[in-house]
Enzyme design. Structure first.
Site, PDB file in Angstrom:
ATOM      1  N   GLY A 107      47.199  14.091  84.549  1.00 20.17           N
ATOM      2  CA  GLY A 107      45.804  13.915  84.124  1.00 20.17           C
ATOM      3  C   GLY A 107      45.502  12.460  83.849  1.00 20.17           C
ATOM      4  O   GLY A 107      46.381  11.600  83.848  1.00 20.17           O
ATOM      5  N   GLY A 109      45.378   9.750  81.880  1.00 18.92           N
ATOM      6  CA  GLY A 109      45.948   9.385  80.592  1.00 18.92           C
ATOM      7  C   GLY A 109      45.335   8.115  80.028  1.00 18.92           C
ATOM      8  O   GLY A 109      45.465   7.829  78.846  1.00 18.92           O
ATOM      9  N   ARG A 110      44.719   7.351  80.893  1.00 20.41           N
ATOM     10  CA  ARG A 110      44.070   6.126  80.406  1.00 20.41           C
ATOM     11  C   ARG A 110      42.824   5.790  81.200  1.00 20.41           C
ATOM     12  O   ARG A 110      42.267   4.705  81.067  1.00 20.41           O
ATOM     13  CB  ARG A 110      45.043   4.974  80.454  1.00 20.41           C
ATOM     14  CG  ARG A 110      45.701   4.791  81.824  1.00 20.41           C
ATOM     15  CD  ARG A 110      46.583   3.597  81.768  1.00 20.41           C
ATOM     16  NE  ARG A 110      47.413   3.500  82.954  1.00 20.41           N
ATOM     17  CZ  ARG A 110      48.128   2.437  83.234  1.00 20.41           C
ATOM     18  NH1 ARG A 110      48.092   1.405  82.446  1.00 20.41           N
ATOM     19  NH2 ARG A 110      48.870   2.406  84.309  1.00 20.41           N
ATOM     20  N   GLY A 143      47.409   4.879  76.447  1.00 18.85           N
ATOM     21  CA  GLY A 143      46.067   4.887  77.047  1.00 18.85           C
ATOM     22  C   GLY A 143      45.556   3.506  77.415  1.00 18.85           C
ATOM     23  O   GLY A 143      44.376   3.331  77.712  1.00 18.85           O
ATOM     24  N   ARG A 193      36.365   0.661  87.545  1.00 16.11           N
ATOM     25  CA  ARG A 193      36.533   0.904  88.974  1.00 16.11           C
ATOM     26  C   ARG A 193      35.519   1.923  89.465  1.00 16.11           C
ATOM     27  O   ARG A 193      34.899   2.652  88.675  1.00 16.11           O
ATOM     28  CB  ARG A 193      37.972   1.273  89.312  1.00 16.11           C
ATOM     29  CG  ARG A 193      38.556   2.439  88.564  1.00 16.11           C
ATOM     30  CD  ARG A 193      40.030   2.596  88.923  1.00 16.11           C
ATOM     31  NE  ARG A 193      40.578   3.848  88.418  1.00 16.11           N
ATOM     32  CZ  ARG A 193      41.823   4.241  88.602  1.00 16.11           C
ATOM     33  NH1 ARG A 193      42.662   3.503  89.298  1.00 16.11           N
ATOM     34  NH2 ARG A 193      42.243   5.399  88.113  1.00 16.11           N
ATOM     35  N   ASP A 269      49.916  12.653  92.842  1.00  9.99           N
ATOM     36  CA  ASP A 269      48.800  12.376  91.923  1.00  9.99           C
ATOM     37  C   ASP A 269      48.168  11.022  92.227  1.00  9.99           C
ATOM     38  O   ASP A 269      47.114  10.705  91.671  1.00  9.99           O
ATOM     39  CB  ASP A 269      49.266  12.433  90.469  1.00  9.99           C
ATOM     40  CG  ASP A 269      50.501  11.583  90.212  1.00  9.99           C
ATOM     41  OD1 ASP A 269      51.529  11.835  90.855  1.00  9.99           O
ATOM     42  OD2 ASP A 269      50.434  10.656  89.386  1.00  9.99           O
ATOM     43  N   ASN A 270      48.795  10.236  93.088  1.00  9.04           N
ATOM     44  CA  ASN A 270      48.218   8.954  93.480  1.00  9.04           C
ATOM     45  C   ASN A 270      47.701   8.992  94.914  1.00  9.04           C
ATOM     46  O   ASN A 270      47.572   7.949  95.555  1.00  9.04           O
ATOM     47  CB  ASN A 270      49.255   7.835  93.320  1.00  9.04           C
ATOM     48  CG  ASN A 270      49.591   7.568  91.861  1.00  9.04           C
ATOM     49  OD1 ASN A 270      48.815   7.898  90.967  1.00  9.04           O
ATOM     50  ND2 ASN A 270      50.744   6.977  91.607  1.00  9.04           N
TER      51      ASN A 270
HETATM   52  P1  AMP Z   1      50.679   6.164  87.357  1.00  8.66           P
HETATM   53  O1  AMP Z   1      52.116   6.087  87.702  1.00  8.66           O
HETATM   54  O2  AMP Z   1      50.113   4.883  86.788  1.00  8.66           O
HETATM   55  O3  AMP Z   1      49.848   6.673  88.475  1.00  8.66           O
HETATM   56  O4  AMP Z   1      50.565   7.194  86.133  1.00  8.66           O
HETATM   57  C1  AMP Z   1      51.153   8.466  86.092  1.00  8.66           C
HETATM   58  C2  AMP Z   1      50.622   9.237  84.923  1.00  8.66           C
HETATM   59  O5  AMP Z   1      50.902   8.568  83.689  1.00  8.66           O
HETATM   60  C3  AMP Z   1      49.113   9.444  84.931  1.00  8.66           C
HETATM   61  O6  AMP Z   1      48.842  10.701  84.376  1.00  8.66           O
HETATM   62  C4  AMP Z   1      48.615   8.340  84.042  1.00  8.66           C
HETATM   63  O7  AMP Z   1      47.375   8.628  83.479  1.00  8.66           O
HETATM   64  C5  AMP Z   1      49.707   8.284  82.990  1.00  8.66           C
HETATM   65  N1  AMP Z   1      49.816   6.962  82.370  1.00  8.66           N
HETATM   66  C6  AMP Z   1      50.347   5.836  82.900  1.00  8.66           C
HETATM   67  N2  AMP Z   1      50.294   4.823  82.022  1.00  8.66           N
HETATM   68  C7  AMP Z   1      49.711   5.309  80.906  1.00  8.66           C
HETATM   69  C8  AMP Z   1      49.364   4.752  79.646  1.00  8.66           C
HETATM   70  N3  AMP Z   1      49.622   3.484  79.330  1.00  8.66           N
HETATM   71  N4  AMP Z   1      48.769   5.570  78.743  1.00  8.66           N
HETATM   72  C9  AMP Z   1      48.511   6.857  79.032  1.00  8.66           C
HETATM   73  N5  AMP Z   1      48.822   7.432  80.185  1.00  8.66           N
HETATM   74  C10 AMP Z   1      49.399   6.673  81.129  1.00  8.66           C
HETATM   75 MG    MG Z   2      48.328   7.475  88.925  1.00  5.43          MG
END
Ligand code: AMP
Ligand code: MG
Length: 510
Positions: A107, A109-110, A143, A193, A269-270
């Site tokens: 989900g 997260g930030r 976040g 964005r 998820d990306n």
């Molecule tokens: P990412 O690898 O950046 O695509 O993130 C994978 C997951 O981790 C996603 O659900 C992001 O929202 C969550 N996430 C990454 N960094 C943070 C952060 N600093 N705070 C909260 N959630 C994060």
């Molecule tokens: Mg991501």
């Protein structure tokens, strides 16, 4: 399901109403979905908020001025997650396969969806802030996003767009006095964005694996209405959607491979449902060509190594297809599965054709000849063997046709004979073309970028910005927004990377 856009007269009046510059209309179709799809995070502080940069191209499309972006209410909406026109922002729930392992809930997260706007020109954009504080999906993280990674996302989003590569866009970049703890203490930042859609493969996986078939159906209908309205009347809308996602993803992979872009974290998820590049983390443009290049320090097995990207995309598409197949209009499950397989089977051919089209253009070839693929492969093999810089080689091909430049180049090689043999093949192949040379060279320069966001360029701009000097960030943004144009004052940005560049380590920590 078509979430009706609230008519302007139904929306709250000022003071909640954001200034729209040229008249943005908020329609917020995703937020209108039921609560199962998202959560409404509370606003969070963002001390010392400061607009550091904004994209001229996106400002124009959204009719926003730097003054709009630097002042309330936009500042609070973007950096503190405050309600937009009285409507709370939302964080969406999704899941995903991370490095091959299914994670049942991820989900935003930030990231927070401010809402969806319709511009005066009739374009639809969803606006999302990244780094504005925790949500229900932050798990144990904060976040936040750090300035370092936010600068990278800001620069590369607009740079990719300038190269014609589908991507989420960056409207604005904000700094703060917020301290954020990573390997070291860094400062917090937010990127605003924009994208026509922020749907990911992982949104579908969440509802599929959590066992909510009705919610999944609702999400599919939403995606059809929102992102693929042209398939609504198709004989099988969901199959048509999968076909389009597959075809667009194949084109996107060809785009990445053609410019030497390595994403680094191709988890499901990306992956964007609409075929955009999304979630820039440890990405890199390759310097020396290396098919095994791994840009993400965390990816020790090289799952997302450069040459593996198209194959990973197909693996990810297969995960998406698994969530959709039960919603095909097929007489039975077996038929639906066969149909899904045949959609996915088309991927390799689509990718190969798209890639070859781009590589021919890079070599200045207009005609299609059987031998072209092996001509390209042999060139790549030479580049890998010699460690030749990917971007510079393609850009310099026209000059290498000239004897003088060529001699200097050849003297540097380990195996000049192998290179000359390739050149001989290329020359013979060019002889079949009829385009006048100056025209061919101009066409090659229009597809082979002179400037790409190499790691060391981003790193220099980041270090200056961390010291409060944003001039290099601005210069990079300006130069990279015209990546195919000669810009004599920016010759230094097109040079080979310095020795220290190979020491830069990028990980998922951002
Ligand atoms: P990412 O690898 O950046 O695509 O993130 C994978 C997951 O981790 C996603 O659900 C992001 O929202 C969550 N996430 C990454 N960094 C943070 C952060 N600093 N705070 C909260 N959630 C994060
Ligand atoms: Mg991501």
């Amino acid at each position: 399901m078509s979430a009706a856009a609230p008519a302007p007269e139904d929306r709250p009046e000022a003071p909640g109403e954001p200034p729209t510059g040229g008249g943005l209309e908020w329609i917020n179709r995703f937020a209108a979905l039921p609560d199962a799809f998202h959560h409404r995070p509370d606003p969070a502080p963002f001390p010392g908020a400061q607009l550091l940069a904004s994209s001229p191209a996106m400002r124009e499309r959204l009719s926003l001025t730097p003054d709009d972006l630097a002042a309330e209410p936009w500042l609070g909406m973007i950096t503190r997650g405050e309600p937009v026109a009285g409507t709370p922002q939302v964080a969406s729930v999704y899941a995903g396969h991370q490095f091959g392992v299914y994670v049942p809930q991820l989900g935003d997260g930030r990231a927070k969806l401010l809402g969806e706007v319709r511009t005066p020109a009739g374009e639809h954009w969803e606006l999302q802030s990244k780094g504005s504080g925790p949500t229900a999906f932050s798990r144990h993280a904060d976040g936040r996003a750090v300035l370092r990674s936010s600068i990278r996302e800001y620069l590369v989003s607009e740079h990719m767009a300038a190269m014609g590569i589908p991507t989420t866009r960056a409207v604005a970049l904000y700094g703060s006095s917020l301290r954020v703890f990573r390997e070291r203490i860094e400062s917090g930042a937010v990127v605003l964005r924009a994208a026509p859609s922020f749907l990911r493969f992982g949104h579908f996986e969440y509802f599929h694996y959590a066992g909510y078939p009705e919610r999944l159906r609702q999400l599919i209908d939403y995606a059809l209405d929102h992102d693929f309205p042209e398939h609504r009347e198709a004989e099988d809308p969901v199959r048509a959607m999968l076909e389009t996602v597959t075809a667009r993803t194949a084109e996107l992979m060809a785009d990445w491979q053609a410019v030497g872009f390595c994403h680094g974290v191709m988890n499901t998820d990306n992956m964007s449902l609409t075929g955009l590049t999304i979630d820039y983390g440890p990405f890199a443009f390759m310097d020396a060509y290396d098919p095994d290049y791994i840009c993400n320090h965390t990816d020790q097995g090289g799952r997302y190594a450069f040459a593996r990207q198209p194959g990973v995309a197909l693996w990810n598409l297969t995960r998406l297809a698994e969530t959709l197949v039960a919603h095909f209009n097929a007489p039975d499950v077996d038929t639906a599965v066969e149909q899904a397989k045949s959609v996915l089977e088309a991927f390799q051919g689509q990718f190969r054709a798209a890639w070859l089209r781009r590589m021919r253009a890079k070599l200045g070839l207009q005609l299609e000849r059987e031998e072209d693929e092996s001509l390209v492969q042999e060139l790549l093999a030479r580049m890998a063997a010699e460690g030749i810089d990917y971007t510079r080689l393609f850009r310099q091909l026209p000059e290498l046709e000239d004897g003088g430049t060529r001699q200097g180049f050849i003297e540097e090689l380990e195996d000049p004979q192998a290179w000359q043999a390739w050149e001989e093949r290329y020359r013979e192949r060019l002889a079949q073309e009829s385009r006048p040379t100056p025209e061919r060279h101009a066409a090659m320069r229009a597809v082979n970028p002179k400037y790409v966001l190499r790691n060391h360029l981003a790193q220099t701009a980041i270090e200056r910005a961390e010291d409060g000097d944003f001039s290099e960030l601005e210069r990079l943004q300006r130069v990279l927004s015209r990546p195919f144009d000669e810009q004599p004052e920016a010759e230094d940005l097109a040079e080979l990377p310095p020795a220290w560049a190979s020491g830069i380590q990028l990980s998922c920590s951002s």
